[in-house]
Write an enzyme that holds these catalytic residues in place. Sequence first.
Site, mmCIF file in Angstrom:
data_model
loop_
_atom_site.group_PDB
_atom_site.id
_atom_site.type_symbol
_atom_site.label_atom_id
_atom_site.label_comp_id
_atom_site.label_asym_id
_atom_site.label_seq_id
_atom_site.Cartn_x
_atom_site.Cartn_y
_atom_site.Cartn_z
ATOM 1 N N HIS A 141 0.824 -1.203 0.000
ATOM 2 C CA HIS A 141 0.000 0.000 0.000
ATOM 3 C C HIS A 141 0.860 1.257 0.000
ATOM 4 O O HIS A 141 2.058 1.211 0.273
ATOM 5 C CB HIS A 141 -0.932 0.024 1.215
ATOM 6 C CG HIS A 141 -0.214 0.137 2.537
ATOM 7 N ND1 HIS A 141 0.462 -0.915 3.107
ATOM 8 C CD2 HIS A 141 -0.065 1.188 3.392
ATOM 9 C CE1 HIS A 141 0.998 -0.526 4.260
ATOM 10 N NE2 HIS A 141 0.693 0.744 4.449
ATOM 11 N N ASP A 186 0.671 5.101 1.807
ATOM 12 C CA ASP A 186 -0.008 5.696 2.955
ATOM 13 C C ASP A 186 -1.045 6.735 2.527
ATOM 14 O O ASP A 186 -0.759 7.653 1.743
ATOM 15 C CB ASP A 186 1.011 6.368 3.887
ATOM 16 C CG ASP A 186 1.799 5.369 4.711
ATOM 17 O OD1 ASP A 186 1.309 4.243 4.916
ATOM 18 O OD2 ASP A 186 2.918 5.712 5.159
ATOM 19 N N HIS A 218 4.726 0.033 0.310
ATOM 20 C CA HIS A 218 5.468 -0.717 1.324
ATOM 21 C C HIS A 218 4.604 -1.812 1.924
ATOM 22 O O HIS A 218 3.372 -1.807 1.799
ATOM 23 C CB HIS A 218 6.034 0.197 2.415
ATOM 24 C CG HIS A 218 5.006 1.033 3.112
ATOM 25 N ND1 HIS A 218 4.441 2.158 2.555
ATOM 26 C CD2 HIS A 218 4.444 0.916 4.344
ATOM 27 C CE1 HIS A 218 3.580 2.698 3.391
ATOM 28 N NE2 HIS A 218 3.545 1.953 4.487
ATOM 29 N N ARG A 229 5.466 6.749 13.562
ATOM 30 C CA ARG A 229 5.542 7.286 12.210
ATOM 31 C C ARG A 229 4.989 8.700 12.142
ATOM 32 O O ARG A 229 3.993 9.032 12.796
ATOM 33 C CB ARG A 229 4.723 6.394 11.263
ATOM 34 C CG ARG A 229 4.905 6.709 9.785
ATOM 35 C CD ARG A 229 3.898 5.953 8.941
ATOM 36 N NE ARG A 229 2.563 6.558 9.030
ATOM 37 C CZ ARG A 229 1.449 5.939 8.679
ATOM 38 N NH1 ARG A 229 1.475 4.705 8.254
ATOM 39 N NH2 ARG A 229 0.294 6.564 8.788
#
Length: 312
Positions: free
Chosen positions: A138, A140, A288, A303
């Site tokens: 995917h 983000d 990722h 993150r």
Amino acid sequence: MTSPDTTIDFAAVRTAGADLRRGPRPAVAARELSTGGTGEPYTRLAPVPCGATIGAEIPGIDLSRPLDDAVLAELRRALLEYKVLFFRDQDLTADRHAAFARHWGEPQIHPFLPKAGRPEVVRLAHDADAPGVENIWHSDASFTGTPPFGSILRAVEVPDIGGDTMWADMAAAYDGLPDDVRTAIDGLTATHDFTQSFGRLMTGEQLAEARRAYPPVRHPVVRTIPETGRKLIYVNSVFTARIDGVGEADGADLLDILTDQARHPEYQVRFRWEPGSVAFWDNRITQHYALCDYYPRPRVMERVTITGDRPR
């Protein structure tokens, strides 16, 4: 956007898609091995490439300390060239993490994920009670109108075995497509929507409220990076709901072919985390996948994502 009556030879696309499942052909891959870099030497950094077109480790940089303009300029150039940068042995608090992200733009506050003391710092904590679920390719937050430019992930606690993350170079994946597939997807758009992922955990009332704030959006199937002119495949398995303007069955087949390209190891790099490791990736050009092979061991990551612009 392609209109519903646009003529696309889906039989040819399916034939090409079947061939693509065997992986990129060397003759095709060789035509575009450029990483998108300028070729200029680095004077303040010493990037160590990790893959053929994607990934580089950056030694000798302390992200907790102020960085001068020359170092920041070379980091930006390295990010465009290698798509994901890795740093070891970093001592970042949530405040320092957010401060480093601000060099590249305004941090984006994620609407659905838990936070780590600051609204812009997402905490991704998994153990025996909450197994990881990020093991799907995917990009983000592509369900937003202005998806993140980049994401910066740091390891807080990592398992002794497993828990690696992989990134795929979607520009290299685009370069590896046959000409008839590239012709078919040129000018198409796709609808991106959070409901098939985050929405599955919401009540009806929560989902209705979230959809008012984040309605489905359309992005180009082929996105261009403005700084380099590189084209890339911009659909993913988590947030892309459908290809617009084509029949449902044909669109589903085409979406499967395109999302499948992230799975080829020739386009990937894999990173083994250690405590204090940091990964900074260009979220526009990569996808990722976080391996969930560490259960029931704990894995805790934090993150920060950086606000981007509307894909074009």
